[in-house]
Enzyme design. Structure first.
Site, mmCIF file in Angstrom:
data_model
loop_
_atom_site.group_PDB
_atom_site.id
_atom_site.type_symbol
_atom_site.label_atom_id
_atom_site.label_comp_id
_atom_site.label_asym_id
_atom_site.label_seq_id
_atom_site.Cartn_x
_atom_site.Cartn_y
_atom_site.Cartn_z
ATOM 1 N N THR A 63 37.137 43.354 46.127
ATOM 2 C CA THR A 63 38.088 43.906 45.168
ATOM 3 C C THR A 63 37.364 44.515 43.967
ATOM 4 O OG1 THR A 63 39.670 42.207 45.803
ATOM 5 C CG2 THR A 63 40.109 43.395 43.756
ATOM 6 N N ASP B 204 31.067 42.275 46.433
ATOM 7 C CA ASP B 204 32.439 41.786 46.410
ATOM 8 C C ASP B 204 33.337 42.856 47.035
ATOM 9 O OD1 ASP B 204 34.599 40.128 45.748
ATOM 10 O OD2 ASP B 204 34.913 41.191 43.863
ATOM 11 N N ASP C 147 32.510 42.554 40.001
ATOM 12 C CA ASP C 147 33.135 42.989 38.750
ATOM 13 C C ASP C 147 34.008 41.927 38.098
ATOM 14 O OD1 ASP C 147 35.263 42.929 40.506
ATOM 15 O OD2 ASP C 147 36.177 44.771 39.739
#
Length: 738
Positions: free
Chosen positions: A426, A424, A624
């Site tokens: 961010t 990912d 996350d």
């Protein structure tokens, strides 16, 4: 039935065989469960030995204190080893002295051997007979089965030869230069083998204690006491007495006792034990703090939120302990071999005895017994049983010290084979702490009101961008109104009602799906912001676009080096983000990401993982957020950043406490080194037995006249186990950069 029988642990009555019952009322505290390090499926409520392999059981629950049961086992083995060694030395001197030309011993010296060997075998080595007999009753032959048969045969033969020498035929008697025509004695073999096995067991018990050093070092980080505030008074209490909701005072230089939230004051806190970051971070009212981190400069009051096993440190420790007890798929090979190995060795020993008894030189029966015993002793599969679990216990512990939490051994084995990493953006490649850099109102709405209404809606979201918007508003001392009908549209945006007005914030596609048109001039401005690697959030109120928010999430300082490290390990990197393509490509170009997929929904990420796996790749997925959880679960190896959400961490096989991409490179290093170490151990165990058993059976005797005495076989067997242990402990020195 027999109340005079009292034991301090569950057992059977020695007189009638009934199960003993507790004398008092049942304890309210949870009972410690003991399990086998080699066979985690074996569990019982008291200390004992594993019915499958005979190893001493260990407690499942992790304790910050000394493991008294393990310490008692080490003392028990050490005592019997030293006493056994002291009694064995004279036996060895007498036995070896008879082989020296010109050196003679009186006839009654055999009684010295008999007298000294008996306590060595039946007191020092009695535990081997107990475990060996249990293995037969449980139909789980193991190393103790072979030791019991081998040592028992050598001792029994020698004892009968001393007590009733006349019953043996001539074929059992030694002849040749210097011979006495007496039946050969093998007391020294029985005694030395017992002592050597005790030495191996003692060293093994001590080594298993070292595998727990990683957990103990983590537990030592926890605070022991806290300053609790009640009715305006401060009192020092044990951390175990703290309950959720208690107010605690934390002073400069002290460890934070438990996880909680600051209610008054602020300070800089050293969170390096969790994040690995050496620079203290500022925490103030409303911020979360983590137990065992160190308060630096200021004093503050906090409210305890998580206590006991719920704290982050406790969860880390428990995760490490469970992973150390888990079994890797490669261990099935060792288990399968071990299941057939002991019966096969007994068969080989019988064949060896028959061959030597029929075709061996005089005294044929003596040679037959010696070689059969040597086969039984040298083939003990202790090293085979230790090969996989020892490496896993040490490797998982070392990884935990570097902030890499591995859920189980299967993940450790899979991560070794990873060739492709999906990550990912961010919070993984970027810092995950974005800031609002641009406020662009459209129409008559003032800038402050655009931020105020947006922050009010986003205050109900956990997304990092939402937190950035709320943080910007609170930094400007803007009051946030309550939200009604809040709804999160995964991968799109959020909507709700603030002050009676319907508000929607998110991607342009999400805004358009609500029948809201996008002004052309704002589209142009949004493209400019995205070209600068900024994320754009569109804001609509009552069906009309009222502005844009530009959010910048800087790339982590360590990300570039981590990308290089992953490429150096042969890993291909793919960015899969829900952000827009312009922003994603700007970040990807800067970092040298191999492939970029932007604007993905959680379902798109799952489909991407499935497609890549179907192409034959072993895929790791790092993320996350809640939207990453499904893809983390779908990947061969899910890697959660410890700075992320609980659901992401729960879905992952590996958690990086620091939330740093460097941890992924280190996790792959751990997987590769641990699996390499396991293969080395299996080579030691398998190779040693493949070479040792034929030599012990006497295959070299017709060619070079070499036979392996039972004593040498016992020493070699112990050396094999110790070599596996020492090789596994090398993993403690694994070089991992935090």
């Amino acid at each position: 039935m027999h109340p005079e029988i009292v034991e301090d642990e569950p057992a059977d009555c020695p007189k009638c065989g009934m199960a003993l019952e507790p004398m008092g009322l049942p304890a309210t505290a949870s009972k410690t469960i003991y399990t086998c390090p080699m066979h985690p499926e074996v569990e019982q409520g008291h200390p004992g030995d594993c019915p499958q392999c005979g190893m001493a059981l260990e407690p499942k629950e992790v304790s910050s204190g000394t493991d008294e049961h393990a310490e008692a086992e080490i003392r028990f083995l050490a005592k019997r080893f030293w006493i056994g060694a002291a009694l064995t030395i004279p036996v060895l001197i007498v036995a070896m002295g008879k082989m020296i030309p010109g050196l003679t011993f009186p006839a009654w010296s055999k009684w010295i051997e008999f007298g000294l060997t008996t306590p060595v075998v039946f007191w020092c080595g009695w535990l081997f007979f107990q475990k060996g007999w249990k293995s037969i009753l449980n139909r789980s032959p193991n190393m103790f089965t072979l030791i019991m048969i081998g040592v028992g045969a050598a001792y029994l033969f020698s004892a009968v030869a001393v007590l009733f020498p006349g019953i043996f035929p001539e074929s059992f008697r030694t002849h040749g230069d210097g011979s006495t025509g007496e039946v050969g004695l093998y007391f020294e073999a029985a005694a030395v083998i017992t002592v050597l096995v005790l030495l191996g067991q003692w060293l093994e018990a001590r080594a298993r204690g070292k595998t727990g050093e990683a957990i103990q070092s983590l537990l030592s980080l926890a605070a022991n006491t806290a300053h609790r505030l009640r009715e305006g008074k401060e009192e020092d209490v044990s951390v175990e007495e703290i309950e959720p909701g208690d107010l605690l005072r934390v002073k400069p230089g002290e460890k934070i006792p438990l996880d909680g939230i600051i209610t008054e004051g602020k300070s800089h806190i050293d969170e390096s034990m969790i994040t690995g970051e050496p620079v203290p971070v500022e925490r103030s009212e409303g911020d979360e703090v983590i137990g065992a981190t160190v308060n630096q400069t200021g004093a503050f009051t906090m409210r305890a939120e998580k206590v006991g096993s719920e704290t982050l440190l406790s969860q880390i420790v428990q995760m490490v302990a469970e992973a150390q007890r888990s079994r890797a798929p490669i261990q099935k090979l060792a288990d399968t071999v071990a299941g057939w190995f002991v019966p096969a060795v007994i068969l080989v020993a019988i064949i060896t005895f028959i061959v030597w008894a029929i075709w061996g030189p005089a005294p044929a029966m003596a040679f037959a017994i010696v070689n059969a015993v040597s086969v039984l002793i040298i083939a003990c599969p202790c090293a085979l049983g230790l090969a996989t679990p020892m490496s896993i216990m040490v490797g998982v512990g070392r990884a935990a010290q570097a902030g890499i939490l591995i859920k189980n051994a299967e993940a450790l084995e899979r991560i070794e084979k990873v060739d492709l990493l999906i990550t990912d953006k961010t919070g993984t490649l970027t810092a995950g702490h974005p800031d609002v850099t641009d406020l662009i109102p459209f129409g008559t709405l003032p800038e402050d009101e655009l931020l105020q209404r947006s922050a009010a809606l986003e205050s109900n979201s956990e997304h990092p961008i939402a937190r950035a918007i709320v943080r910007k508003a609170r930094g400007g001392s803007l009051e946030l109104e309550d939200v009604q009908d809040f709804e999160s549209h995964t991968g799109g945006g959020v909507s709700g009602t603030v002050g009676g007005k319907g508000i929607a914030i998110g991607k342009p596609g999400f805004i358009e799906s609500r029948n809201v048109s996008l002004p052309a001039e704002l589209i142009t401005k949004a493209d400019q912001l995205q070209a600068e690697a900024k994320t754009v959030a569109w804001v609509a109120i009552d069906g009309e676009v009222v502005g844009l928010l530009g959010i910048s999430d800087p790339i982590k300082e360590t990300t570039s080096a981590a990308v290089e490290a992953l490429h150096a390990r042969g890993i291909r990197l793919i960015m899969a983000t829900g952000d827009n393509e312009s922003t994603a490509r700007a970040v990807g170009r800067e970092l040298g990401i191999d492939e970029i997929h932007a604007g993905l929904s959680p379902e798109d990420k799952i489909n991407l993982v499935k497609r890549l796996r179907s192409e034959g790749h072993v895929v790791a997925m790092a993320g996350d957020g809640i939207n990453d959880a499904p893809a983390l679960a779908e990947a061969d190896v899910g890697i959660a950043m410890g700075t992320g959400t609980d659901v992401a961490i729960e879905s992952a096989s590996v958690t990086l406490v620091k939330g740093d991409l460097n941890g992924i490179a280190n996790a792959i290093t751990v997987g590769r080194k641990v699996m390499g170490n396991i293969r080395q151990n299996l080579v030691f165990a398998f190779g040693y037995n493949m070479i040792g058993v034929p030599i012990a059976a006497g295959i070299l005797y017709p060619f070079v006249g070499i036979l392996l005495s039972p004593m040498i076989a016992g020493a070699a067997m112990s050396f094999s186990s110790v070599s596996v242990i020492l090789n596994s402990l090398r993993l403690r020195r694994m070089n991992l950069e935090r």
